[in-house]
Design an enzyme around this catalytic site. Sequence first.
Site, PDB file in Angstrom:
ATOM      1  N   VAL A 275       0.863  -1.172   0.000  1.00 31.26           N
ATOM      2  CA  VAL A 275       0.000   0.000   0.000  1.00 31.26           C
ATOM      3  C   VAL A 275       0.900   1.223   0.000  1.00 31.26           C
ATOM      4  O   VAL A 275       1.890   1.277   0.741  1.00 31.26           O
ATOM      5  CB  VAL A 275      -0.934   0.029   1.225  1.00 31.26           C
ATOM      6  CG1 VAL A 275      -1.847   1.250   1.179  1.00 31.26           C
ATOM      7  CG2 VAL A 275      -1.760  -1.259   1.308  1.00 31.26           C
ATOM      8  N   CYS A 276       0.580   2.199  -0.828  1.00 31.63           N
ATOM      9  CA  CYS A 276       1.295   3.472  -0.836  1.00 31.63           C
ATOM     10  C   CYS A 276       2.786   3.230  -1.104  1.00 31.63           C
ATOM     11  O   CYS A 276       3.152   2.451  -1.972  1.00 31.63           O
ATOM     12  CB  CYS A 276       1.031   4.190   0.489  1.00 31.63           C
ATOM     13  SG  CYS A 276       1.386   5.953   0.516  1.00 31.63           S
ATOM     14  N   THR A 277       3.665   3.876  -0.329  1.00 32.47           N
ATOM     15  CA  THR A 277       5.107   3.749  -0.565  1.00 32.47           C
ATOM     16  C   THR A 277       5.672   2.416  -0.112  1.00 32.47           C
ATOM     17  O   THR A 277       6.870   2.168  -0.271  1.00 32.47           O
ATOM     18  CB  THR A 277       5.868   4.889   0.134  1.00 32.47           C
ATOM     19  OG1 THR A 277       5.505   4.944   1.513  1.00 32.47           O
ATOM     20  CG2 THR A 277       5.561   6.220  -0.522  1.00 32.47           C
TER      21      THR A 277
END
Length: 225
Positions: A105-107
């Site tokens: 998720v995300c970075t």
Amino acid sequence: MTDDPKPFHIVFLLFDGITQLDFTGPAQVLSRIPGAVVHTAAREIKPVQTDSGFAILPSARFGDCPPADLLCVPGGFGIREVIRDDMTLQFLRNQAGAARYVTSVCTGALALGAAGLLQDKRATTHWAYTGLLEKFGATYEKARVVQDGRLITAGGVTAGIDFALTVTAEIAGQQLAESIQLSLEYDPHPPFHSGHPDVADPELVAQLQQQVYAKAVRRLADSIG
């Protein structure tokens, strides 16, 4: 005879500086898969500081964590330290080896990249960091959820809920995924139309880039080399 479902081990990486919704959003969904057993793994069993002013206590050290059926790496500003930590990257490689799903998720996608798990894959991450994916041999695909084989990457923060519902449908069927969505009343109607650079006020995007993400992206790029 037993009707109990076979355990489905879900392993989340925890680290200081984690964006808690990257973790708690998917966990809320995935924990409702029949047989789900959620593990939160970190280098040490001690409180992990989130970006929201509270801490989370991991359930397992790296060496004690069972093999994942689904591995998930959340993001957060602390990912800069993660991608420079050999022990954590080796843990991700080990866990990814036999996992049915390798996710982020995300970075968190950048940690997968640093572990060598994005090479020649399509992937996404938070909109401010998409330019870093190519450093790991990945091809950026503009979508909230991108699946390339067993690799599933989600965009920024709230996209983790979408990824979790997507993989739940694949594992346990769309009916269960829809039931979980309904029980969580996940029916977004945000008060403002500014959730992505494509629709937000360009001045707001530029301001956020300048004040928050420009420095963060440079620091991450320097860490990647």
